[in-house]
Design a protein around this motif. Structure first.
Motif, PDB file in Angstrom:
ATOM      1  N   ILE A 264       0.873  -1.186   0.000  1.00 47.81           N
ATOM      2  CA  ILE A 264       0.000   0.000   0.000  1.00 47.81           C
ATOM      3  C   ILE A 264       0.907   1.233   0.000  1.00 47.81           C
ATOM      4  O   ILE A 264       1.424   1.624   1.054  1.00 47.81           O
ATOM      5  N   PRO A 265       1.115   1.862  -1.162  1.00 48.87           N
ATOM      6  CA  PRO A 265       2.035   3.004  -1.209  1.00 48.87           C
ATOM      7  C   PRO A 265       1.602   4.150  -0.295  1.00 48.87           C
ATOM      8  O   PRO A 265       2.452   4.819   0.309  1.00 48.87           O
ATOM      9  N   ASN A 266       0.289   4.354  -0.140  1.00 43.51           N
ATOM     10  CA  ASN A 266      -0.181   5.488   0.668  1.00 43.51           C
ATOM     11  C   ASN A 266       0.275   5.413   2.129  1.00 43.51           C
ATOM     12  O   ASN A 266       0.382   6.426   2.807  1.00 43.51           O
ATOM     13  N   LEU A 267       0.530   4.190   2.609  1.00 46.73           N
ATOM     14  CA  LEU A 267       0.943   4.047   4.012  1.00 46.73           C
ATOM     15  C   LEU A 267       2.313   4.672   4.277  1.00 46.73           C
ATOM     16  O   LEU A 267       2.672   4.928   5.419  1.00 46.73           O
ATOM     17  N   TYR A 268       3.081   4.878   3.216  1.00 47.02           N
ATOM     18  CA  TYR A 268       4.437   5.422   3.384  1.00 47.02           C
ATOM     19  C   TYR A 268       4.557   6.798   2.734  1.00 47.02           C
ATOM     20  O   TYR A 268       5.645   7.292   2.501  1.00 47.02           O
ATOM     21  N   ASP A 269       3.410   7.410   2.449  1.00 48.45           N
ATOM     22  CA  ASP A 269       3.376   8.732   1.823  1.00 48.45           C
ATOM     23  C   ASP A 269       2.931   9.740   2.887  1.00 48.45           C
ATOM     24  O   ASP A 269       1.756   9.818   3.230  1.00 48.45           O
ATOM     25  N   GLU A 270       3.907  10.519   3.425  1.00 41.72           N
ATOM     26  CA  GLU A 270       3.596  11.390   4.564  1.00 41.72           C
ATOM     27  C   GLU A 270       2.530  12.432   4.231  1.00 41.72           C
ATOM     28  O   GLU A 270       1.674  12.736   5.057  1.00 41.72           O
ATOM     29  N   THR A 271       2.574  12.958   3.018  1.00 45.32           N
ATOM     30  CA  THR A 271       1.577  13.974   2.644  1.00 45.32           C
ATOM     31  C   THR A 271       0.178  13.363   2.641  1.00 45.32           C
ATOM     32  O   THR A 271      -0.774  13.937   3.183  1.00 45.32           O
ATOM     33  N   PHE A 272       0.073  12.162   2.069  1.00 46.93           N
ATOM     34  CA  PHE A 272      -1.226  11.482   2.046  1.00 46.93           C
ATOM     35  C   PHE A 272      -1.712  11.216   3.467  1.00 46.93           C
ATOM     36  O   PHE A 272      -2.876  11.453   3.804  1.00 46.93           O
ATOM     37  N   LEU A 273      -0.812  10.723   4.325  1.00 47.61           N
ATOM     38  CA  LEU A 273      -1.202  10.391   5.693  1.00 47.61           C
ATOM     39  C   LEU A 273      -1.649  11.629   6.467  1.00 47.61           C
ATOM     40  O   LEU A 273      -2.634  11.595   7.197  1.00 47.61           O
ATOM     41  N   GLU A 274      -0.910  12.742   6.294  1.00 46.64           N
ATOM     42  CA  GLU A 274      -1.275  13.958   7.027  1.00 46.64           C
ATOM     43  C   GLU A 274      -2.668  14.430   6.632  1.00 46.64           C
ATOM     44  O   GLU A 274      -3.406  14.971   7.445  1.00 46.64           O
ATOM     45  N   GLN A 275      -3.035  14.203   5.378  1.00 45.14           N
ATOM     46  CA  GLN A 275      -4.339  14.687   4.916  1.00 45.14           C
ATOM     47  C   GLN A 275      -5.477  13.689   5.163  1.00 45.14           C
ATOM     48  O   GLN A 275      -6.636  14.073   5.215  1.00 45.14           O
ATOM     49  N   ASN A 276      -5.130  12.405   5.311  1.00 42.97           N
ATOM     50  CA  ASN A 276      -6.198  11.397   5.338  1.00 42.97           C
ATOM     51  C   ASN A 276      -6.244  10.488   6.556  1.00 42.97           C
ATOM     52  O   ASN A 276      -7.207   9.743   6.716  1.00 42.97           O
ATOM     53  N   SER A 277      -5.200  10.529   7.402  1.00 37.73           N
ATOM     54  CA  SER A 277      -5.187   9.615   8.545  1.00 37.73           C
ATOM     55  C   SER A 277      -5.459  10.380   9.833  1.00 37.73           C
ATOM     56  O   SER A 277      -4.964  11.501  10.015  1.00 37.73           O
ATOM     57  N   ILE A 278      -6.212   9.794  10.733  1.00 41.78           N
ATOM     58  CA  ILE A 278      -6.493  10.459  12.020  1.00 41.78           C
ATOM     59  C   ILE A 278      -5.194  10.783  12.743  1.00 41.78           C
ATOM     60  O   ILE A 278      -5.048  11.821  13.350  1.00 41.78           O
ATOM     61  N   LEU A 279      -4.229   9.875  12.686  1.00 47.87           N
ATOM     62  CA  LEU A 279      -2.964  10.107  13.383  1.00 47.87           C
ATOM     63  C   LEU A 279      -1.917  10.756  12.479  1.00 47.87           C
ATOM     64  O   LEU A 279      -0.762  10.887  12.863  1.00 47.87           O
ATOM     65  N   GLY A 280      -2.311  11.178  11.287  1.00 45.35           N
ATOM     66  CA  GLY A 280      -1.348  11.778  10.369  1.00 45.35           C
ATOM     67  C   GLY A 280      -0.215  10.808  10.089  1.00 45.35           C
ATOM     68  O   GLY A 280      -0.448   9.620   9.899  1.00 45.35           O
ATOM     69  N   LYS A 281       1.026  11.300  10.130  1.00 46.30           N
ATOM     70  CA  LYS A 281       2.167  10.433   9.820  1.00 46.30           C
ATOM     71  C   LYS A 281       2.630   9.673  11.064  1.00 46.30           C
ATOM     72  O   LYS A 281       3.588   8.910  11.010  1.00 46.30           O
ATOM     73  N   TYR A 282       1.955   9.880  12.188  1.00 42.63           N
ATOM     74  CA  TYR A 282       2.405   9.230  13.425  1.00 42.63           C
ATOM     75  C   TYR A 282       1.778   7.857  13.603  1.00 42.63           C
ATOM     76  O   TYR A 282       0.793   7.517  12.961  1.00 42.63           O
ATOM     77  N   GLN A 283       2.358   7.102  14.531  1.00 44.69           N
ATOM     78  CA  GLN A 283       1.836   5.777  14.855  1.00 44.69           C
ATOM     79  C   GLN A 283       1.072   5.844  16.178  1.00 44.69           C
ATOM     80  O   GLN A 283       1.209   6.787  16.948  1.00 44.69           O
ATOM     81  N   TRP A 284       0.309   4.802  16.452  1.00 43.57           N
ATOM     82  CA  TRP A 284      -0.485   4.740  17.678  1.00 43.57           C
ATOM     83  C   TRP A 284       0.390   4.914  18.918  1.00 43.57           C
ATOM     84  O   TRP A 284       0.025   5.611  19.866  1.00 43.57           O
ATOM     85  N   ASP A 285       1.588   4.294  18.921  1.00 48.81           N
ATOM     86  CA  ASP A 285       2.473   4.388  20.084  1.00 48.81           C
ATOM     87  C   ASP A 285       2.927   5.821  20.352  1.00 48.81           C
ATOM     88  O   ASP A 285       3.063   6.229  21.507  1.00 48.81           O
ATOM     89  N   ASP A 286       3.183   6.592  19.281  1.00 46.56           N
ATOM     90  CA  ASP A 286       3.559   8.007  19.451  1.00 46.56           C
ATOM     91  C   ASP A 286       2.437   8.748  20.167  1.00 46.56           C
ATOM     92  O   ASP A 286       2.664   9.498  21.118  1.00 46.56           O
ATOM     93  N   PHE A 287       1.229   8.499  19.703  1.00 52.86           N
ATOM     94  CA  PHE A 287       0.045   9.167  20.264  1.00 52.86           C
ATOM     95  C   PHE A 287      -0.133   8.796  21.733  1.00 52.86           C
ATOM     96  O   PHE A 287      -0.343   9.633  22.604  1.00 52.86           O
TER      97      PHE A 287
END
Ligand SMILES: [Zn+2]
Length: 234
Positions: free
Chosen positions: A122-145
């Motif tokens: 899944i290329p989007n999982l390693y695309d920081e721009t995509f993650l920042e715009q589409n993931s609740i945790l942005g580019k971070y992981q659950w452990d960071d949160f």
């Protein structure tokens, strides 16, 4: 290809097969007289809802050829292995899942057959721009949160995309009709529970921590039913 509602755990996919309206035996899982999807008859007028649901999952994956050089090797797997592990939707083993995926790809105009021949990721999982715009945790992981919340700032985390969280929370809103009878909920300390006089609000200084409040911050928890829950928490 025939599969059935029992081949799936996901309620939405089960419902999409049921809505096709025919029953029969399933050669994939062996169930009989169940709601079935039959690619011979159910793809006649474009993709059915069932096919669209699976296409929307399969299209997230790209064949190795289309992944960047820095894409981690351990995140590349056969499509059926990825989908079995990433989504808890099937009641089937890998080889049966592959049969369904092969069929969905054959009925879809847009899916790339290469995802059956190469490892996929899944290329989007390693695309920081995509993650920042589409993931609740942005580019971070659950452990960071979790660490930030626990060790730095419980109430104002910067690891959450608040706009996406607001959208998700909208779906969880439940309206309690005016006049609904609610009870103050309190976890009982023993099987005797509390008497009426002990069910008022505690003084702030002695309020213990709960799901929604920190220690010493008094918060009203409500229950719909008058139930004794000691055994649940024990
Ligand atoms: Zn089945």
């Amino acid at each position: 290809m025939i599969c059935c509602a029992e081949c799936f755990k996901d309620l939405e996919i089960k419902a999409s097969i049921e809505s096709l309206g025919h029953k029969g035996a399933c050669p994939l899982c062996g169930a009989e007289e169940v709601w079935i999807y039959d690619s011979e008859s159910d793809s006649d007028f474009g993709n059915s809802d069932f096919e669209e649901l699976l296409i929307s999952i399969i299209e997230i994956y790209k064949p190795e050829d289309e992944l960047t050089d820095d894409f981690p090797d351990n995140a590349k797997k056969d499509i059926e292995e990825h989908i079995k592990n990433d989504w808890n939707i099937f009641n089937l083993d890998l080889c049966e899942i592959r049969i369904i995926i092969e069929n969905i790809i054959a009925t879809s105009k847009d899916l790339d057959e290469q995802i059956l021949m190469q490892k996929v990721g899944i290329p989007n999982l390693y695309d920081e721009t995509f993650l920042e715009q589409n993931s609740i945790l942005g580019k971070y992981q659950w452990d960071d949160f979790r660490k930030y919340l626990r060790n730095e700032n419980r109430f104002h985390t910067r690891y959450i995309n608040l706009e996406i969280l607001a959208e998700v929370l909208q779906d969880t809103v439940s309206v309690v009709p005016k006049g609904t009878k609610l009870y103050r909920a309190r976890v009982a300390k023993d099987e005797k529970g509390y008497n009426f006089g002990e069910m008022g609000a505690p003084p702030a200084d002695i309020a213990s921590a709960g799901r929604a409040n920190s220690k010493r911050v008094s918060c009203l928890y409500l229950a719909k039913f008058r139930l004794f829950t000691y055994s649940i928490y024990k």
